[in-house]
Scaffold this motif. Structure first.
Motif, PDB file in Angstrom:
ATOM      1  N   THR A 139       0.856  -1.190   0.000  1.00 31.83           N
ATOM      2  CA  THR A 139       0.000   0.000   0.000  1.00 31.83           C
ATOM      3  C   THR A 139       0.892   1.239   0.000  1.00 31.83           C
ATOM      4  OG1 THR A 139      -1.777  -1.143   1.174  1.00 31.83           O
ATOM      5  CG2 THR A 139      -1.776   1.266   1.237  1.00 31.83           C
ATOM      6  N   ILE A 140       0.732   2.068  -1.005  1.00 33.31           N
ATOM      7  CA  ILE A 140       1.533   3.291  -1.141  1.00 33.31           C
ATOM      8  C   ILE A 140       0.633   4.479  -0.836  1.00 33.31           C
ATOM      9  CG2 ILE A 140       3.002   4.653  -2.684  1.00 33.31           C
ATOM     10  CD1 ILE A 140       3.385   2.068  -4.338  1.00 33.31           C
ATOM     11  N   ASN A 141       0.886   5.135   0.302  1.00 31.76           N
ATOM     12  CA  ASN A 141       0.129   6.326   0.687  1.00 31.76           C
ATOM     13  C   ASN A 141       0.844   7.562   0.180  1.00 31.76           C
ATOM     14  OD1 ASN A 141      -1.889   4.905   2.195  1.00 31.76           O
ATOM     15  ND2 ASN A 141      -0.402   4.645   3.852  1.00 31.76           N
ATOM     16  N   GLU A 155      12.389  -5.935  -8.784  1.00 29.39           N
ATOM     17  CA  GLU A 155      13.251  -6.851  -9.536  1.00 29.39           C
ATOM     18  C   GLU A 155      12.554  -8.119 -10.000  1.00 29.39           C
ATOM     19  OE1 GLU A 155      17.579  -9.139  -9.120  1.00 29.39           O
ATOM     20  OE2 GLU A 155      16.626  -8.251  -7.352  1.00 29.39           O
ATOM     21  N   THR A 156      11.756  -8.749  -9.153  1.00 28.95           N
ATOM     22  CA  THR A 156      11.184 -10.041  -9.514  1.00 28.95           C
ATOM     23  C   THR A 156       9.696  -9.961  -9.873  1.00 28.95           C
ATOM     24  OG1 THR A 156      10.837 -10.516  -7.159  1.00 28.95           O
ATOM     25  CG2 THR A 156      12.860 -11.350  -8.171  1.00 28.95           C
ATOM     26  N   THR A 157       9.218  -8.770 -10.149  1.00 25.55           N
ATOM     27  CA  THR A 157       7.834  -8.566 -10.565  1.00 25.55           C
ATOM     28  C   THR A 157       7.811  -8.126 -12.022  1.00 25.55           C
ATOM     29  OG1 THR A 157       7.198  -7.923  -8.314  1.00 25.55           O
ATOM     30  CG2 THR A 157       5.699  -7.285 -10.099  1.00 25.55           C
ATOM     31  N   ARG A 158       6.876  -8.653 -12.786  1.00 19.93           N
ATOM     32  CA  ARG A 158       6.794  -8.316 -14.200  1.00 19.93           C
ATOM     33  C   ARG A 158       6.676  -6.811 -14.395  1.00 19.93           C
ATOM     34  NH1 ARG A 158       2.887 -11.634 -15.629  1.00 19.93           N
ATOM     35  NH2 ARG A 158       4.353 -13.312 -16.098  1.00 19.93           N
ATOM     36  N   ILE A 159       7.447  -6.287 -15.341  1.00 20.09           N
ATOM     37  CA  ILE A 159       7.513  -4.845 -15.568  1.00 20.09           C
ATOM     38  C   ILE A 159       6.237  -4.336 -16.224  1.00 20.09           C
ATOM     39  CG2 ILE A 159       8.720  -3.023 -16.837  1.00 20.09           C
ATOM     40  CD1 ILE A 159      11.263  -4.682 -16.572  1.00 20.09           C
ATOM     41  N   ILE A 184      13.583  -4.431  -2.637  1.00 16.88           N
ATOM     42  CA  ILE A 184      13.780  -3.043  -3.020  1.00 16.88           C
ATOM     43  C   ILE A 184      12.679  -2.639  -3.983  1.00 16.88           C
ATOM     44  CG2 ILE A 184      15.351  -1.360  -4.041  1.00 16.88           C
ATOM     45  CD1 ILE A 184      16.357  -2.565  -1.438  1.00 16.88           C
ATOM     46  N   LEU A 185      11.966  -1.558  -3.649  1.00 15.83           N
ATOM     47  CA  LEU A 185      10.907  -1.036  -4.508  1.00 15.83           C
ATOM     48  C   LEU A 185      11.338   0.337  -5.017  1.00 15.83           C
ATOM     49  CD1 LEU A 185       8.019  -1.893  -5.424  1.00 15.83           C
ATOM     50  CD2 LEU A 185       7.150  -0.348  -3.652  1.00 15.83           C
ATOM     51  N   ASN A 186      11.361   0.488  -6.339  1.00 14.15           N
ATOM     52  CA  ASN A 186      11.777   1.740  -6.973  1.00 14.15           C
ATOM     53  C   ASN A 186      10.571   2.465  -7.552  1.00 14.15           C
ATOM     54  OD1 ASN A 186      14.936   1.860  -7.227  1.00 14.15           O
ATOM     55  ND2 ASN A 186      14.358  -0.265  -7.572  1.00 14.15           N
ATOM     56  N   LEU A 187      10.419   3.734  -7.190  1.00 17.89           N
ATOM     57  CA  LEU A 187       9.390   4.593  -7.764  1.00 17.89           C
ATOM     58  C   LEU A 187      10.101   5.696  -8.549  1.00 17.89           C
ATOM     59  CD1 LEU A 187       7.051   4.953  -4.642  1.00 17.89           C
ATOM     60  CD2 LEU A 187       7.051   3.180  -6.383  1.00 17.89           C
ATOM     61  N   PHE A 201      12.637   2.377  -1.701  1.00 18.49           N
ATOM     62  CA  PHE A 201      12.187   1.877  -0.402  1.00 18.49           C
ATOM     63  C   PHE A 201      12.673   0.441  -0.222  1.00 18.49           C
ATOM     64  CE2 PHE A 201       9.301   5.272  -1.429  1.00 18.49           C
ATOM     65  CZ  PHE A 201       9.082   5.911  -0.215  1.00 18.49           C
ATOM     66  N   THR A 202      13.150   0.139   0.984  1.00 16.89           N
ATOM     67  CA  THR A 202      13.575  -1.212   1.325  1.00 16.89           C
ATOM     68  C   THR A 202      12.509  -1.850   2.208  1.00 16.89           C
ATOM     69  OG1 THR A 202      15.918  -0.588   1.213  1.00 16.89           O
ATOM     70  CG2 THR A 202      15.384  -2.610   2.387  1.00 16.89           C
ATOM     71  N   LEU A 203      11.986  -2.979   1.760  1.00 21.02           N
ATOM     72  CA  LEU A 203      10.952  -3.686   2.501  1.00 21.02           C
ATOM     73  C   LEU A 203      11.571  -4.865   3.240  1.00 21.02           C
ATOM     74  CD1 LEU A 203       8.219  -3.756  -0.293  1.00 21.02           C
ATOM     75  CD2 LEU A 203       8.607  -2.007   1.440  1.00 21.02           C
ATOM     76  N   PRO A 204      11.115  -5.155   4.436  1.00 23.68           N
ATOM     77  CA  PRO A 204      11.714  -6.254   5.223  1.00 23.68           C
ATOM     78  C   PRO A 204      11.475  -7.615   4.584  1.00 23.68           C
ATOM     79  CG  PRO A 204       9.724  -5.429   6.284  1.00 23.68           C
ATOM     80  CD  PRO A 204      10.022  -4.484   5.170  1.00 23.68           C
ATOM     81  N   ALA A 205      12.342  -8.549   4.914  1.00 22.01           N
ATOM     82  CA  ALA A 205      12.236  -9.913   4.394  1.00 22.01           C
ATOM     83  C   ALA A 205      11.021 -10.615   4.997  1.00 22.01           C
ATOM     84  CB  ALA A 205      13.507 -10.690   4.700  1.00 22.01           C
ATOM     85  N   SER A 206      10.527 -11.601   4.265  1.00 26.33           N
ATOM     86  CA  SER A 206       9.403 -12.408   4.737  1.00 26.33           C
ATOM     87  C   SER A 206       9.732 -13.882   4.549  1.00 26.33           C
ATOM     88  CB  SER A 206       8.136 -12.056   3.938  1.00 26.33           C
ATOM     89  OG  SER A 206       7.098 -12.991   4.185  1.00 26.33           O
ATOM     90  N   ASN A 207       9.205 -14.720   5.431  1.00 29.92           N
ATOM     91  CA  ASN A 207       9.385 -16.161   5.269  1.00 29.92           C
ATOM     92  C   ASN A 207       8.048 -16.841   4.951  1.00 29.92           C
ATOM     93  OD1 ASN A 207       8.080 -16.018   7.695  1.00 29.92           O
ATOM     94  ND2 ASN A 207       9.606 -17.173   8.866  1.00 29.92           N
TER      95      ASN A 207
END
Length: 226
Positions: A139-141, A155-159, A184-187, A201-207
């Protein structure tokens, strides 16, 4: 007459550089298993047999180019696949092709075709370098962001090649992430003077292998000139 002979010789030389088509009716069984680094199977991956042709190139050599798909299948619950195909007589080579980014974006990581070099005999190809991906809704506010539109890259999401954020309101972006790694999310956007800007923005890792959520707050000061 001499010029004609030289021209004819040149044509014969060039045509001689082409690979001949492989004769039709050669049956080949192709099998293997697809997995990630941890041995977890890649399920429902599309595996295809591609027929390639050969053509001249300007430097005097030749190159193979994709002509058509001959057959395809999907990997089973253990990541295994099997295809038996026959040559058509119209191709100079046959290659194994694997879809590296399915519609659900559940995995990625295979980019090259694999030539089947032993036609008429069993061909085995196993690959364990895929990365499994899992959905994450970000969610981007937007807080009084004045310059739009904004492109989103992960990086790993379709452009998506067109701007996704076009209004100064909350926007939800689904990305596809691998486990145990920060994301890493680039805007990005472009100023009226042509200068590009980026907010990172750097998002925390998830398992988790289930849908996860993240929230970021975007302001003007997050953008820097490139």
């Amino acid at each position: 007459m001499k010029k004609k002979l030289v021209y004819l010789f040149l044509l014969l030389f060039l045509f001689g550089c082409e690979k001949e088509n492989i004769k039709s009716g050669i049956e080949t069984k192709v099998t293997g298993r697809l997995s990630n680094y941890y041995g977890e199977p890649i399920i429902n991956a599309k595996v295809k047999i591609g027929e390639f042709k050969n053509e001249f190139v300007s430097d005097g050599g030749s190159r193979d180019y994709f002509f058509r798909d001959i057959d395809s299948t999907l990997t089973n619950g253990n990541g295994e696949y099997q295809i038996t195909f026959k040559t058509t007589g119209e191709g100079s080579s046959y290659r194994l092709l694997i879809n590296d980014s399915p519609n659900n974006q559940s995995f990625y990581g295979f980019y090259d075709s694999v030539e089947i070099t032993n036609l008429g005999n069993p061909f085995i190809f196993n690959y364990n370098q895929f990365t499994k991906l899992y959905p994450c809704d970000v969610t981007i506010n937007l807080n009084n962001v004045t310059l739009l539109p904004i492109l989103i890259w992960h990086e790993t999401t379709r452009i998506v090649n067109t701007p996704e954020i076009t209004s100064n309101s909350t926007f939800v972006k689904r990305i596809f992430i691998n486990k145990y790694s920060t994301q890493i999310l680039n805007l990005s956007r472009t100023k009226p003077n042509g200068i590009s800007q980026k907010a990172i923005f750097t998002l925390p890792a998830s398992n988790s292998e289930n849908l996860t959520t993240q929230t970021i707050n975007l302001t003007e000061i997050d953008f820097v000139d490139l």
